[in-house]
Write a protein that holds these residues in place. Structure first.
Motif, PDB file in Angstrom:
ATOM      1  N   PHE A  17       0.828  -1.203   0.000  1.00 18.63           N
ATOM      2  CA  PHE A  17       0.000   0.000   0.000  1.00 18.63           C
ATOM      3  C   PHE A  17       0.868   1.261   0.000  1.00 18.63           C
ATOM      4  CE2 PHE A  17      -2.467   3.344   2.096  1.00 18.63           C
ATOM      5  CZ  PHE A  17      -3.583   3.353   1.285  1.00 18.63           C
ATOM      6  N   ARG A  18       1.929   1.253   0.771  1.00 12.97           N
ATOM      7  CA  ARG A  18       2.803   2.422   0.839  1.00 12.97           C
ATOM      8  C   ARG A  18       3.466   2.720  -0.500  1.00 12.97           C
ATOM      9  NH1 ARG A  18       6.155   1.301   6.083  1.00 12.97           N
ATOM     10  NH2 ARG A  18       7.734   1.467   4.482  1.00 12.97           N
ATOM     11  N   ARG A  19       3.565   1.709  -1.364  1.00  8.82           N
ATOM     12  CA  ARG A  19       4.134   1.925  -2.700  1.00  8.82           C
ATOM     13  C   ARG A  19       3.193   2.720  -3.601  1.00  8.82           C
ATOM     14  NH1 ARG A  19       5.901  -3.962  -4.542  1.00  8.82           N
ATOM     15  NH2 ARG A  19       5.507  -3.008  -6.564  1.00  8.82           N
ATOM     16  N   VAL A  20       1.897   2.681  -3.342  1.00  7.75           N
ATOM     17  CA  VAL A  20       0.933   3.313  -4.251  1.00  7.75           C
ATOM     18  C   VAL A  20       0.262   4.553  -3.692  1.00  7.75           C
ATOM     19  CG1 VAL A  20       0.475   1.142  -5.446  1.00  7.75           C
ATOM     20  CG2 VAL A  20      -0.999   1.825  -3.554  1.00  7.75           C
ATOM     21  N   VAL A  21       0.294   4.742  -2.396  1.00  8.32           N
ATOM     22  CA  VAL A  21      -0.385   5.911  -1.829  1.00  8.32           C
ATOM     23  C   VAL A  21       0.513   7.134  -2.001  1.00  8.32           C
ATOM     24  CG1 VAL A  21       0.449   5.673   0.549  1.00  8.32           C
ATOM     25  CG2 VAL A  21      -1.749   6.728   0.130  1.00  8.32           C
ATOM     26  N   PRO A  22      -0.061   8.238  -2.493  1.00  7.98           N
ATOM     27  CA  PRO A  22       0.760   9.433  -2.682  1.00  7.98           C
ATOM     28  C   PRO A  22       1.200   9.998  -1.329  1.00  7.98           C
ATOM     29  CG  PRO A  22      -1.515   9.865  -3.329  1.00  7.98           C
ATOM     30  CD  PRO A  22      -1.426   8.425  -2.926  1.00  7.98           C
ATOM     31  N   PRO A  23       2.390  10.561  -1.278  1.00  9.94           N
ATOM     32  CA  PRO A  23       2.844  11.147  -0.013  1.00  9.94           C
ATOM     33  C   PRO A  23       1.977  12.349   0.348  1.00  9.94           C
ATOM     34  CG  PRO A  23       4.374  11.672  -1.777  1.00  9.94           C
ATOM     35  CD  PRO A  23       3.357  10.721  -2.345  1.00  9.94           C
ATOM     36  N   THR A  24       1.779  12.537   1.624  1.00 11.39           N
ATOM     37  CA  THR A  24       0.976  13.668   2.075  1.00 11.39           C
ATOM     38  C   THR A  24       1.876  14.646   2.814  1.00 11.39           C
ATOM     39  OG1 THR A  24       0.413  12.474   4.084  1.00 11.39           O
ATOM     40  CG2 THR A  24      -1.159  12.372   2.288  1.00 11.39           C
ATOM     41  N   GLU A  25       1.637  15.883   2.537  1.00  8.95           N
ATOM     42  CA  GLU A  25       2.385  16.932   3.211  1.00  8.95           C
ATOM     43  C   GLU A  25       1.387  17.763   3.998  1.00  8.95           C
ATOM     44  OE1 GLU A  25       5.113  20.783   2.095  1.00  8.95           O
ATOM     45  OE2 GLU A  25       4.920  19.160   0.639  1.00  8.95           O
ATOM     46  N   VAL A  26       1.559  17.758   5.302  1.00 10.24           N
ATOM     47  CA  VAL A  26       0.657  18.505   6.165  1.00 10.24           C
ATOM     48  C   VAL A  26       1.225  19.905   6.331  1.00 10.24           C
ATOM     49  CG1 VAL A  26      -0.419  18.615   8.432  1.00 10.24           C
ATOM     50  CG2 VAL A  26      -0.024  16.398   7.351  1.00 10.24           C
ATOM     51  N   ILE A  27       0.477  20.879   5.860  1.00  8.97           N
ATOM     52  CA  ILE A  27       0.913  22.270   5.962  1.00  8.97           C
ATOM     53  C   ILE A  27      -0.080  23.012   6.839  1.00  8.97           C
ATOM     54  CG2 ILE A  27       1.350  24.400   4.697  1.00  8.97           C
ATOM     55  CD1 ILE A  27       2.007  22.659   2.253  1.00  8.97           C
ATOM     56  N   ARG A  28       0.419  23.515   7.927  1.00  8.93           N
ATOM     57  CA  ARG A  28      -0.420  24.309   8.828  1.00  8.93           C
ATOM     58  C   ARG A  28       0.278  25.653   9.043  1.00  8.93           C
ATOM     59  NH1 ARG A  28      -0.819  19.152  11.648  1.00  8.93           N
ATOM     60  NH2 ARG A  28      -2.869  18.317  11.222  1.00  8.93           N
ATOM     61  N   PRO A  29      -0.016  26.622   8.188  1.00 12.34           N
ATOM     62  CA  PRO A  29       0.686  27.899   8.300  1.00 12.34           C
ATOM     63  C   PRO A  29       0.495  28.564   9.666  1.00 12.34           C
ATOM     64  CG  PRO A  29      -1.067  28.016   6.663  1.00 12.34           C
ATOM     65  CD  PRO A  29      -0.999  26.604   7.145  1.00 12.34           C
ATOM     66  N   GLN A  30      -0.629  28.271  10.313  1.00 14.80           N
ATOM     67  CA  GLN A  30      -0.891  28.889  11.599  1.00 14.80           C
ATOM     68  C   GLN A  30      -0.223  28.120  12.745  1.00 14.80           C
ATOM     69  OE1 GLN A  30      -2.972  27.013   9.916  1.00 14.80           O
ATOM     70  NE2 GLN A  30      -4.144  25.721  11.271  1.00 14.80           N
ATOM     71  N   GLY A  31       0.308  26.921  12.403  1.00 17.07           N
ATOM     72  CA  GLY A  31       0.948  26.110  13.442  1.00 17.07           C
ATOM     73  C   GLY A  31      -0.088  25.358  14.261  1.00 17.07           C
TER      74      GLY A  31
END
Length: 119
Positions: A17-31
């Motif tokens: 599964f890890r081979r096919v799931v796109p990487p996720t980037e968590v962006i929280r500008p407010q922290g």
């Protein structure tokens, strides 16, 4: 991680599964904010819903993430075609091991309405 998650998503499936799931980037500008729910727990919950017949709202809390989170992850992965890619990766893996029995293969076709006249 609970035993249920490990049973529904064994290490071998998780690796594929890890081979096919796109990487996720968590962006929280407010922290701050909550920690993102784990993909493995969400995958286990999705498998549970798919195999048990329960609704998203009936998802037991044992998985960790709440049902709206699990549903959003399911919808996102569906848009990203993760399920089709996972299916292909699993078939490739089983084929490489010689564990596919093609004698039971069924091929379906789409019915097309016959046009009037002509051929």
């Amino acid at each position: 991680m609970t035993d249920l998650v490990e049973r529904l998503v064994p290490d071998e499936l998780w690796t594929l599964f890890r081979r096919v799931v796109p990487p996720t980037e968590v962006i929280r500008p407010q922290g701050g904010g909550r920690r993102r729910a784990g993909d493995r727990e969400c995958l286990a919950a999705i498998i549970f819903v798919a195999t048990s017949g329960c609704t998203w709202r009936q998802l037991p809390p044992v998985f960790g993430p709440a049902w709206p989170t699990v549903y959003r992850r399911f919808a996102q992965w569906s848009r990203d075609r993760v399920w089709a890619r996972l299916h292909r990766v699993i078939l490739d893996e089983l084929g490489a091991r010689g564990e596919l029995d093609w004698s039971r293969c069924a091929i379906d076709s789409v019915s097309v309405r016959a046009s009037k006249g002509g051929h």
